[in-house]
Design a protein around this motif. Structure first.
Motif, short mmCIF file in Angstrom:
data_model
loop_
_atom_site.label_atom_id
_atom_site.label_comp_id
_atom_site.label_asym_id
_atom_site.label_seq_id
_atom_site.Cartn_x
_atom_site.Cartn_y
_atom_site.Cartn_z
N GLU A 4 -1.21 67.65 36.80
CA GLU A 4 -0.45 68.10 35.62
C GLU A 4 -0.90 67.36 34.38
O GLU A 4 -1.14 67.96 33.33
N GLU A 5 -1.04 66.03 34.49
CA GLU A 5 -1.43 65.22 33.33
C GLU A 5 -2.83 65.56 32.84
O GLU A 5 -3.13 65.47 31.66
N SER A 41 4.17 74.86 37.53
CA SER A 41 4.27 73.64 36.71
C SER A 41 4.44 73.99 35.24
O SER A 41 4.00 75.05 34.79
N PRO A 42 5.05 73.06 34.49
CA PRO A 42 5.33 73.28 33.08
C PRO A 42 4.16 73.81 32.27
O PRO A 42 4.31 74.80 31.55
N SER A 43 2.97 73.18 32.40
CA SER A 43 1.87 73.53 31.50
C SER A 43 1.43 74.98 31.67
O SER A 43 0.87 75.57 30.76
N GLN A 44 1.71 75.55 32.82
CA GLN A 44 1.35 76.95 33.03
C GLN A 44 2.09 77.87 32.07
O GLN A 44 1.63 78.96 31.77
N GLU A 82 1.90 62.95 45.14
CA GLU A 82 0.94 62.00 44.61
C GLU A 82 -0.08 62.67 43.70
O GLU A 82 -0.42 62.17 42.65
N PHE A 83 -0.58 63.85 44.12
CA PHE A 83 -1.67 64.44 43.33
C PHE A 83 -1.24 65.52 42.34
O PHE A 83 -1.94 65.74 41.35
N ILE A 84 -0.10 66.15 42.55
CA ILE A 84 0.34 67.17 41.58
C ILE A 84 0.59 66.55 40.19
O ILE A 84 0.13 67.09 39.19
#
Ligand code: C2E
Ligand code: MG
Ligand code: MG
Ligand code: MG
Length: 278
Positions: free
Chosen positions: A82-83, A120-123, A76-78
């Motif tokens: 991320e966004e 996560s992707p953005s990392q 729910e919060f990840i």
């Protein structure tokens, strides 16, 4: 008439959407303060070797204890984190927590211990910050690179650009292991094996769950294991919940298992007790 009905359902629809949006914004605001308020913590789930049953790995799983709403699930919060970009700060916090503990655990309980961290992707997309600093941090803290395994998901790799693979190769070069998480659930999984450094595959729990009743899923599990072996990649089966699943995977030559049948995710204190007992 039909017209009124249409109007009403439209009204309900927008009210629902509004409620969802408000809930998300509220949750995101709360999440911004979760780190400083000490509301985040990590549970560790042991991963055992099929060969000797030893737990030499564990996955760090993030938890959020909200002061009013209680436990909020990472699923729910990840995505919110991320966004909003908060994931960078949160991931760095997870990494610091793991660093604080892993060396001590190796010294006292298990020399080979390796902690798996979800990323996560953005990392990987951010040019400057974050993930490559982790290597410097390991060196500074005198933590062996093999103490850490980075889990990456296929949605990360779907957007794979050269920046992602470059960073993954940097980690690999330094001695940090890389695992493809939730293997089999994304798109064109197999092609990533060609492009990216992969030490481990984690077979998604959806395959393991239905393995005993959908014979195709059993075949797929076995095929993944055989393929990985030939490529020199080790396999972790996720979501092992029963003795039957455990035995089948063991017979197939699966390397590692993770799931409620083996051990549940547990608090830091309980994980230490677990390490002590094993
Ligand atoms: P994941 O990386 O695939 O983690 C495995 C999930 O399976 C965890 O869910 C774990 O609690 C659950 N699990 C373990 N054994 C069993 C079992 O036998 N049966 C079933 N049904 N489930 C089992 P959890 O803790 O809710 O985490 C969900 C997802 O949230 C993770 O999936 C991961 O993608 C993400 N996540 C968790 N912590 C972090 C983090 O620190 N950073 C990032 N970026 N993502 C995280
Ligand atoms: Mg994972
Ligand atoms: Mg997974
Ligand atoms: Mg996942």
């Amino acid at each position: 008439g039909a017209k009124d009905l249409g109007k009403n359902s439209y009204k309900y629809y927008t009210q629902d959407m509004q409620a969802v949006a408000v809930k998300r914004i509220t949750l995101l605001n709360d999440l911004r303060y979760a780190i400083q308020n000490d509301e985040l913590f990590i549970e560790y789930q042991p991963i055992t070797s099929f060969k000797d049953g030893k737990a030499i790995k564990a996955e760090a799983l993030l938890r959020w204890q909200h002061p009013e709403k209680g436990r909020i699930a990472p699923d729910e919060f990840i995505p919110l984190a991320e966004e909003s970009g908060l994931i960078i700060e949160i991931s760095n916090w997870v990494f610091e927590e793991v660093c604080k503990n892993v060396k001590r655990w190796q010294t006292h309980y298990c020399r080979e211990l390796q902690i798996c961290i979800n990323t996560s992707p953005s990392q990987y997309f951010q040019q400057e910050t974050s993930i490559t600093d982790w290597l410097t941090r390991l060196l500074d803290e005198n933590i062996a690179a093999r103490s850490i395994l980075l889990e990456v998901t296929e949605n990360l790799l779907m957007e794979a650009d050269t920046n992602v693979s470059k960073k993954l190769f940097q980690f690999r070069q330094a001695g940090v292991d890389i695992a493809l998480d939730d293997f089999g659930t994304g798109y064109s999984s197999i092609s990533y094996l060609k492009k990216l450094p992969t030490d481990y595959l984690k077979i998604d729990k959806s395959f393991v769950k239905t393995m005993t009743d959908v014979s195709n899923d059993k075949v797929l599990c076995e095929a993944i294991i055989v393929m990985a072996k030939k490529l020199g990649i080790k396999v972790v089966a996720e979501g092992v919940e029963t003795q039957e699943q455990y035995d089948i995977l063991n017979n197939m030559g699966c390397d590692f298992g993770q799931g409620y049948f083996i051990a549940r995710p547990m608090s830091k204190t309980n994980f230490e007790a677990f390490l002590k007992a094993h």
